[in-house]
Design an enzyme around this catalytic site. Structure first.
Site, short mmCIF file in Angstrom:
data_model
loop_
_atom_site.label_atom_id
_atom_site.label_comp_id
_atom_site.label_asym_id
_atom_site.label_seq_id
_atom_site.Cartn_x
_atom_site.Cartn_y
_atom_site.Cartn_z
CG HIS A 234 69.68 28.03 68.85
ND1 HIS A 234 69.08 26.98 68.20
CD2 HIS A 234 69.73 29.05 67.95
CE1 HIS A 234 68.79 27.34 66.97
NE2 HIS A 234 69.17 28.58 66.79
CG ASN A 235 74.63 27.27 69.11
OD1 ASN A 235 73.61 26.65 68.83
ND2 ASN A 235 75.76 26.69 69.49
#
Length: 324
Positions: A234-235
């Site tokens: 994620h991210n």
């Protein structure tokens, strides 16, 4: 005709009939093959191929049986020919049944939707998109023109796929990021409310997973190519025109620049920054931020030349310490 497609110069019989492609060591009569790596040059005397793409500077040292097509870069020329061949294949079209397309989904012209595919509410599908059987496009997703979702691709709700992308079977885009907060003796799930943005001309291999952001976006930049079995957490933000080989893992919130070349089974730590135009050898571990233009290998990652010297010393440890 084939030589003209790749800007090549024919040496030998320019009228030899060609019916297909083959590896140089396995090709038969009527096949065209190539030599780009010098270690395969000796096959020029044993191959049964009728024509061989070779680099301009290829010198067999004697007359050879197959027709040679000399080009600036044999590997690139092969790619051009294979692309032309691929375009000659029948293209699926229309909507197969049974499948599910939400009433408010927007479907562009020339779209193919295979049997048992699912397109959710509010999804927008561009022109000439190919969505093969059993693919899933969640609510609110965007898929750009000429993109291909192979069988079994899953694109979770709210994710955006650019134009001319190829997603291979089993790829999962937008599953929850691995976010859990310790709470006493257990871990509490942190909702992941962001999405994934895949820019134009990206290719994603089979069973590769790209997790949605906790909030904001996980981003794969334009022209980047991901092999099979890659994990992007994620991210993560990956820039343009990178290539990643299989089984690489990128931990959360890492930022990777443009034009990097990453070997298989590499690991990038979370929250680091990697610059542009680096090369990472297979199984390299990258625990810290990296600048531009490096050639790194090993764990922790070191300069490739330093790594080679270290391996020489390791092999001589017994000798250096007077042991046999």
């Amino acid at each position: 005709m084939i030589a003209s497609l790749v800007g090549g110069r024919v040496e030998g019989n320019g009228e030899v009939p060609l019916t297909g492609f083959g590896k140089i060591e396995e090709a038969g009569e009527g096949h065209i093959t190539f030599i780009a790596n010098p270690k395969y040059a000796h096959f020029i005397d044993s191959t049964l191929a009728s024509a061989v793409l070779v680099n301009d500077d290829f010198d067999p040292g004697h007359e050879v049986r197959p027709t040679l097509i000399r080009v600036a870069d044999a590997y690139s020329a092969l790619a051009e020919l294979l692309t032309a061949f691929e375009r000659m294949k029948p293209v699926p079209g229309g909507v197969e049944e049974p499948c599910h397309i939400a009433d408010d989904a927007e479907i562009g012209e020339g779209v193919y939707v295979g049997a048992f595919a699912y397109i959710g509410a509010g999804a927008k599908i561009g022109k000439n998109v190919k969505i093969y059987p059993q693919a899933y496009v969640g609510a609110g997703c965007r898929v750009g023109d000429d993109t291909v979702l192979r069988p079994g691709v899953k694109v979770y709700e709210g994710c955006c796929i650019g134009a001319r992308c190829i997603l291979h079977s089993g790829a999962v885009i937008g599953a929850d990021g691995f976010g859990f907060a310790p709470k006493g003796d257990f871990y509490e799930k942190i909702p992941q409310i962001g999405n994934v943005v895949i820019e134009d001309d990206v290719e994603i291999g089979a069973n590769t997973c790209i997790d949605r952001a906790t909030f904001g976006h996980t981003v794969i930049g334009a022209g980047t190519k991901l092999d099979n079995l890659i994990q992007v957490a994620h991210n993560v933000e990956v820039g343009a025109h990178n290539v990643f080989a299989a089984q690489t893992g990128i931990a959360g919130s890492a930022h990777i620049g443009d034009g990097n070349r990453v070997g298989g089974q590499c690991g990038f730590a979370g929250h680091i920054r990697v610059g542009n135009n680096n090369e990472f050898g297979a199984q390299t571990g990258i625990p810290n931020s990296v600048g531009d233009g490096n050639r790194l290998i090993g764990y922790p990652a070191v300069d490739a030349r330093q790594f080679a010297r270290t391996q020489v010393y390791l092999k001589r440890l017994g000798e250096l310490f007077g042991k046999k």
